[in-house]
Motif scaffolding. Structure first.
Motif, mmCIF file in Angstrom:
data_model
loop_
_atom_site.group_PDB
_atom_site.id
_atom_site.type_symbol
_atom_site.label_atom_id
_atom_site.label_comp_id
_atom_site.label_asym_id
_atom_site.label_seq_id
_atom_site.Cartn_x
_atom_site.Cartn_y
_atom_site.Cartn_z
ATOM 1 N N GLU A 21 57.203 -25.748 -40.345
ATOM 2 C CA GLU A 21 55.808 -25.953 -39.958
ATOM 3 C C GLU A 21 54.910 -24.882 -40.565
ATOM 4 O OE1 GLU A 21 55.705 -26.022 -35.709
ATOM 5 O OE2 GLU A 21 57.000 -27.787 -35.573
ATOM 6 N N VAL A 22 55.352 -23.622 -40.506
ATOM 7 C CA VAL A 22 54.564 -22.517 -41.066
ATOM 8 C C VAL A 22 54.394 -22.694 -42.568
ATOM 9 C CG1 VAL A 22 54.576 -20.028 -41.506
ATOM 10 C CG2 VAL A 22 55.223 -20.889 -39.249
ATOM 11 N N LEU A 23 55.478 -22.989 -43.267
ATOM 12 C CA LEU A 23 55.424 -23.116 -44.725
ATOM 13 C C LEU A 23 54.665 -24.372 -45.153
ATOM 14 C CD1 LEU A 23 59.036 -21.929 -45.550
ATOM 15 C CD2 LEU A 23 56.924 -20.626 -45.746
ATOM 16 N N ASP A 24 54.783 -25.454 -44.391
ATOM 17 C CA ASP A 24 54.008 -26.661 -44.700
ATOM 18 C C ASP A 24 52.513 -26.395 -44.540
ATOM 19 O OD1 ASP A 24 56.139 -28.283 -45.413
ATOM 20 O OD2 ASP A 24 56.322 -29.212 -43.425
ATOM 21 N N ALA A 25 52.159 -25.662 -43.484
ATOM 22 C CA ALA A 25 50.742 -25.338 -43.264
ATOM 23 C C ALA A 25 50.175 -24.509 -44.416
ATOM 24 C CB ALA A 25 50.577 -24.594 -41.944
ATOM 25 N N GLU A 26 51.028 -23.701 -45.033
ATOM 26 C CA GLU A 26 50.602 -22.871 -46.164
ATOM 27 C C GLU A 26 50.742 -23.608 -47.499
ATOM 28 O OE1 GLU A 26 49.231 -19.959 -45.819
ATOM 29 O OE2 GLU A 26 49.691 -19.594 -43.707
ATOM 30 N N GLY A 27 51.345 -24.794 -47.464
ATOM 31 C CA GLY A 27 51.528 -25.574 -48.698
ATOM 32 C C GLY A 27 52.575 -24.987 -49.631
ATOM 33 N N LEU A 28 53.623 -24.414 -49.061
ATOM 34 C CA LEU A 28 54.628 -23.721 -49.864
ATOM 35 C C LEU A 28 55.914 -24.523 -50.103
ATOM 36 C CD1 LEU A 28 54.217 -20.152 -48.410
ATOM 37 C CD2 LEU A 28 53.440 -20.979 -50.627
ATOM 38 N N LYS B 112 56.020 -12.639 -38.770
ATOM 39 C CA LYS B 112 54.883 -12.570 -37.855
ATOM 40 C C LYS B 112 54.759 -13.833 -36.998
ATOM 41 C CE LYS B 112 49.944 -11.670 -37.846
ATOM 42 N NZ LYS B 112 48.764 -11.422 -38.679
ATOM 43 N N ARG B 113 55.014 -14.990 -37.553
ATOM 44 C CA ARG B 113 54.748 -16.258 -36.874
ATOM 45 C C ARG B 113 55.926 -16.781 -36.055
ATOM 46 N NH1 ARG B 113 50.916 -19.522 -39.715
ATOM 47 N NH2 ARG B 113 51.113 -20.926 -37.948
ATOM 48 N N LEU B 114 57.156 -16.385 -36.385
ATOM 49 C CA LEU B 114 58.314 -16.863 -35.626
ATOM 50 C C LEU B 114 58.533 -15.991 -34.401
ATOM 51 C CD1 LEU B 114 60.877 -17.570 -38.482
ATOM 52 C CD2 LEU B 114 59.437 -19.213 -37.297
ATOM 53 N N SER B 115 59.093 -16.594 -33.363
ATOM 54 C CA SER B 115 59.437 -15.810 -32.178
ATOM 55 C C SER B 115 60.578 -14.854 -32.523
ATOM 56 C CB SER B 115 59.862 -16.742 -31.040
ATOM 57 O OG SER B 115 61.103 -17.348 -31.349
#
Length: 181
Positions: free
Chosen positions: A168-175, A59-62
Motif C-alpha cells: 500500500e505504501v509503495l503503491d501510493a508512492e508509485g514505486l 516510518k510508515r510500518l508498525s
C-alpha cells in the motif's frame, strides 16, 4: 525508480543498510554524454532510492510489521537479531519460551542446501535445526511439530500483513511496476 514487486523493494531497502563504498571495482563509466553535470545517476541513484524506500517503510510500518520484515529479509546481522527478539516477545504459544525462540531463529535463518549449509555465512550450526534440542523436558515429536508449525504460520502471517501494508505504501508512492514486462 520502480520495483518489480513489493518483496524486491523490501529486500533492496533492507540491504541498503549494509552497503558501503569501501571496496570493489567500479566498472561503470564515470562520464556519460547525456548526463547533466552534478546529477546522480546509475548505481548511486538506485542506492539513494533504496535508502529512501527504507526510511519510508520504517516510518510508515508498525513496529511489529517492521520487525517481521527485518527478521525475514534483512542482511544486517544486528538488526536481524533485534527483530528476532522482538518477534519472540510477540508470539503466543503453549510451547516453552526456549522452543519459541529456537523456532523463530530457525525460521529467520533457514537451513540451506550444500555441505553443512556452508554456502552462506548466515547459517546456524546443525544442532539448531534439531527440535529435540529446543526443550529441556521430553516432548512428543508430534507436539513439537505442531508447535513449530503454528509458530511458523503465525510468523508468515505477520510477514504477509507487513508486505500488504508495504505494498500500500509503495503503491501510493508509485514505486511498484504495474505493466507487464
Amino acid at each position: 525508480m520502480s520495483y518489480v514487486s513489493v518483496i524486491s523493494a523490501v529486500v533492496r531497502a533492507l540491504a541498503a543498510e549494509t552497503i558501503n563504498s569501501a571496496g570493489g571495482c567500479d566498472f561503470d563509466q564515470k562520464v556519460q554524454a547525456d548526463r547533466v553535470p552534478g546529477e546522480i545517476s546509475g548505481k548511486e541513484a538506485a542506492f539513494l532510492d533504496d535508502c529512501w524506500v527504507h526510511r519510508r517503510l520504517h516510518k510508515r510500518l508498525s513496529a511489529d510489521h517492521w520487525s517481521a520484515l527485518c527478521a525475514k529479509y534483512s542482511t544486517h546481522a544486528d538488526r536481524k537479531r533485534m527483530a528476532i527478539m522482538d518477534m519472540v516477545r510477540g508470539i503466543k504459544s503453549p510451547a516453552p519460551s526456549r522452543f519459541i525462540e529456537c523456532a523463530i531463529v530457525t525460521w529467520a535463518y533457514p537451513k540451506l542446501q550444500g555441505v553443512d549449509g556452508k554456502r552462506s555465512l548466515n547459517v546456524l550450526p546443525a544442532g539448531w535445526y534439531v527440535m529435540d534440542n529446543w526443550c529441556d523436558d521430553p516432548v512428543p515429536v508430534k507436539t513439537q511439530e505442531r508447535w513449530r508449525r503454528d509458530i511458523r504460520k503465525s510468523l508468515e502471517q505477520k510477514v504477509d500483513d507487513a508486505l500488504a501494508t508495504a505494498q500500500e505504501v509503495l503503491d501510493a508512492e508509485g514505486l511498484i511496476r504495474t505493466e507487464a514486462a
